[in-house]
Design a protein around this motif. Structure first.
Motif, short mmCIF file in Angstrom:
data_model
loop_
_atom_site.label_atom_id
_atom_site.label_comp_id
_atom_site.label_asym_id
_atom_site.label_seq_id
_atom_site.Cartn_x
_atom_site.Cartn_y
_atom_site.Cartn_z
N ALA A 23 0.83 -1.21 0.00
CA ALA A 23 0.00 0.00 0.00
C ALA A 23 0.86 1.26 0.00
O ALA A 23 0.56 2.24 -0.69
N ALA A 24 1.95 1.24 0.77
CA ALA A 24 2.84 2.40 0.83
C ALA A 24 3.50 2.66 -0.54
O ALA A 24 3.61 3.80 -1.00
N LEU A 25 3.89 1.55 -1.19
CA LEU A 25 4.51 1.70 -2.50
C LEU A 25 3.51 2.26 -3.53
O LEU A 25 3.83 3.14 -4.34
N LEU A 26 2.27 1.77 -3.47
CA LEU A 26 1.25 2.23 -4.40
C LEU A 26 0.91 3.70 -4.18
O LEU A 26 0.77 4.47 -5.12
N LEU A 27 0.81 4.09 -2.91
CA LEU A 27 0.54 5.50 -2.60
C LEU A 27 1.68 6.40 -3.05
O LEU A 27 1.46 7.52 -3.55
N ALA A 28 2.91 5.90 -2.90
CA ALA A 28 4.07 6.69 -3.33
C ALA A 28 4.05 6.91 -4.84
O ALA A 28 4.33 8.00 -5.35
N VAL A 29 3.70 5.83 -5.58
CA VAL A 29 3.63 5.95 -7.04
C VAL A 29 2.55 6.94 -7.45
O VAL A 29 2.74 7.80 -8.32
N PHE A 30 1.37 6.84 -6.83
CA PHE A 30 0.28 7.76 -7.13
C PHE A 30 0.64 9.20 -6.78
O PHE A 30 0.30 10.15 -7.50
N ALA A 31 1.34 9.37 -5.65
CA ALA A 31 1.75 10.73 -5.24
C ALA A 31 2.70 11.35 -6.25
O ALA A 31 2.60 12.54 -6.61
N ILE A 32 3.61 10.50 -6.77
CA ILE A 32 4.55 11.01 -7.78
C ILE A 32 3.81 11.41 -9.04
O ILE A 32 4.05 12.47 -9.64
N LEU A 33 2.87 10.55 -9.49
CA LEU A 33 2.12 10.84 -10.71
C LEU A 33 1.28 12.10 -10.55
O LEU A 33 1.22 12.94 -11.46
N ILE A 34 0.60 12.23 -9.41
CA ILE A 34 -0.26 13.39 -9.19
C ILE A 34 0.56 14.68 -9.12
O ILE A 34 0.20 15.71 -9.68
N SER A 35 1.70 14.61 -8.41
CA SER A 35 2.54 15.81 -8.30
C SER A 35 3.12 16.21 -9.66
O SER A 35 3.26 17.39 -9.97
N GLU A 36 3.44 15.21 -10.48
CA GLU A 36 3.95 15.51 -11.82
C GLU A 36 2.86 16.17 -12.67
O GLU A 36 3.11 17.15 -13.39
N MET A 37 1.64 15.65 -12.61
CA MET A 37 0.55 16.23 -13.36
C MET A 37 0.22 17.64 -12.87
O MET A 37 -0.18 18.51 -13.66
N ARG A 38 0.40 17.88 -11.59
CA ARG A 38 0.05 19.19 -11.01
C ARG A 38 1.17 20.22 -11.21
O ARG A 38 0.91 21.37 -11.56
N PHE A 39 2.41 19.83 -10.99
CA PHE A 39 3.51 20.80 -10.99
C PHE A 39 4.49 20.62 -12.16
O PHE A 39 5.36 21.48 -12.35
N SER A 40 4.36 19.54 -12.95
CA SER A 40 5.26 19.28 -14.09
C SER A 40 6.72 19.40 -13.68
O SER A 40 7.56 19.94 -14.41
N TRP A 41 7.07 18.88 -12.53
CA TRP A 41 8.43 19.05 -12.03
C TRP A 41 9.45 18.21 -12.81
O TRP A 41 10.62 18.58 -12.92
N VAL A 42 8.99 17.10 -13.41
CA VAL A 42 9.92 16.31 -14.23
C VAL A 42 10.36 17.11 -15.46
O VAL A 42 11.56 17.19 -15.77
N GLU A 43 9.38 17.74 -16.16
CA GLU A 43 9.73 18.56 -17.31
C GLU A 43 10.62 19.72 -16.93
O GLU A 43 11.55 20.09 -17.66
N ILE A 44 10.34 20.33 -15.74
CA ILE A 44 11.17 21.46 -15.30
C ILE A 44 12.60 21.02 -15.04
O ILE A 44 13.56 21.68 -15.47
N LEU A 45 12.77 19.89 -14.40
CA LEU A 45 14.12 19.40 -14.12
C LEU A 45 14.86 19.05 -15.40
O LEU A 45 16.04 19.38 -15.57
N VAL A 46 14.14 18.38 -16.32
CA VAL A 46 14.77 18.02 -17.59
C VAL A 46 15.14 19.28 -18.38
O VAL A 46 16.22 19.38 -18.98
N GLY A 47 14.24 20.27 -18.38
CA GLY A 47 14.52 21.52 -19.10
C GLY A 47 15.72 22.25 -18.53
O GLY A 47 16.56 22.77 -19.28
N ARG A 48 15.81 22.30 -17.19
CA ARG A 48 16.96 22.97 -16.57
C ARG A 48 18.26 22.24 -16.88
O ARG A 48 19.30 22.86 -17.13
N TYR A 49 18.20 20.94 -16.88
CA TYR A 49 19.39 20.15 -17.20
C TYR A 49 19.84 20.42 -18.64
O TYR A 49 21.02 20.62 -18.92
N LEU A 50 18.85 20.42 -19.56
CA LEU A 50 19.20 20.68 -20.95
C LEU A 50 19.74 22.09 -21.15
O LEU A 50 20.64 22.31 -21.97
N ALA A 51 19.18 23.06 -20.41
CA ALA A 51 19.66 24.43 -20.53
C ALA A 51 21.09 24.57 -20.04
O ALA A 51 21.91 25.28 -20.62
N VAL A 52 21.40 23.87 -18.93
CA VAL A 52 22.75 23.95 -18.37
C VAL A 52 23.77 23.28 -19.29
O VAL A 52 24.88 23.77 -19.49
#
Length: 306
Positions: free
Chosen positions: A23-52
């Protein structure tokens, strides 16, 4: 307890999935997916890496090439706009037709108002002005309020002048030699060197003192026809030493070169005279070309009426 990675049957899968760890693992996966959909932090990190790391990656591929072409096109367009604006500003500030012509390039023309062209036109000798446009015609289209602007362009040593209305329709058009317009610009032009270095004056070079003595014996009308702007010679730096006549006739005018001895060396003041008037003074000079200069040549002194 059996190993986590080795469930034996479907019941074990279900049991372990419903356990606290599952259950903890499933909640963690859902939390990651929801936070990505809400804040797009994966795209932001990838974009910053590519810019650097952008400066360290090779510029290749269609995307890079399109970006480079876009940058080149933008810079080229900016340069063209800057040159055009500079040319238009210099054209508006031109004090003579000669100065306006000097600003023309083979790649772009100049547009000025009808009022400015009329002002520049009025400063050139009438005999040369009539070879461009009839002053009566210009007065007519001005009175009709159909004349709005003038477009000038340079091509193959010629200068084209277009009189345009509000819709850019051509009211009248003429093409004249670039050199003729420069000599008719209301300002005499200078070139460095001597008359001997100009083939157009070869065989028709006379001492300046004889030229001006001969001119002084002729009528004021002929004097005006030979030197429309004598003040330009008087105001020029240096002393006139020789005068040469061109062998070419352009629109009933002949180029005249006056060689000046200046502190910076020999210079040639270029002007033009009406053909009929130039031949009058030539008729007096040619018989004397082989004689040495003398103060006792028998020229009659010019009389100044009180």
């Amino acid at each position: 307890m059996p190993a986590w990675s080795q469930p034996q049957d479907i019941h074990s899968w279900i049991a372990r999935g419903l356990s606290f760890r599952g259950a903890a693992l499933l909640l963690a996966v859902f939390a990651i997916l929801i936070s990505e959909m809400r804040f797009s932090w994966v795209e932001i990190l990838v974009g910053r890496y590519l810019a650097v790391t952008n400066a360290y990656r090779p510029e290749s591929g269609n995307v890079w090439e399109q970006g480079r072409l876009k940058q080149v096109a933008t810079r080229t367009l900016e340069q063209m706009v800057t040159r055009q604006l500079t040319a238009q500003r210099e054209a508006r500030e031109a004090a003579s037709l000669n100065q306006l012509i000097e600003g023309l390039t083979a790649s772009s023309g100049i547009m000025i108002s009808a009022e400015q062209f009329r002002s520049l036109y009025s400063k050139i000798p009438e005999s040369l002005a009539r070879t461009l446009f009839s002053p009566i015609f210009m007065l007519r289209i001005s009175a009709e309020k159909s004349w709005e602007r003038v477009y000038l362009e340079r091509e193959n040593g010629q200068v084209g002048i277009y009189l345009l209305d509000r819709g850019n329709n051509v009211l009248s058009y003429t093409t004249v030699a670039d050199r003729q317009l420069q000599s008719a610009g209301g300002e005499s032009s200078f070139i460095s060197g001597t008359l001997d270095g100009q083939p157009e004056f070869a065989g028709r070079i006379f001492p300046a003192d004889r030229f001006f003595m001969a001119l002084d014996t002729l009528s004021p009308e002929i004097q005006q026809g030979v030197l429309a702007h004598p003040g330009a010679v008087l105001g020029a730096e240096g002393t006139p030493v020789r005068v040469g006549f061109s062998d070419e006739v352009h629109a009933d005018t002949i180029r005249i070169g006056i060689e000046m001895d200046t502190p910076a060396g020999r210079r040639i003041l270029l002007t033009s005279g009406q053909e009929w008037a130039v031949w009058q003074v030539r008729a007096l000079l040619d018989p004397l070309v082989s004689r040495p200069a003398s103060r006792k040549l028998g020229w009659p002194a010019s009389r100044v009426d009180p």
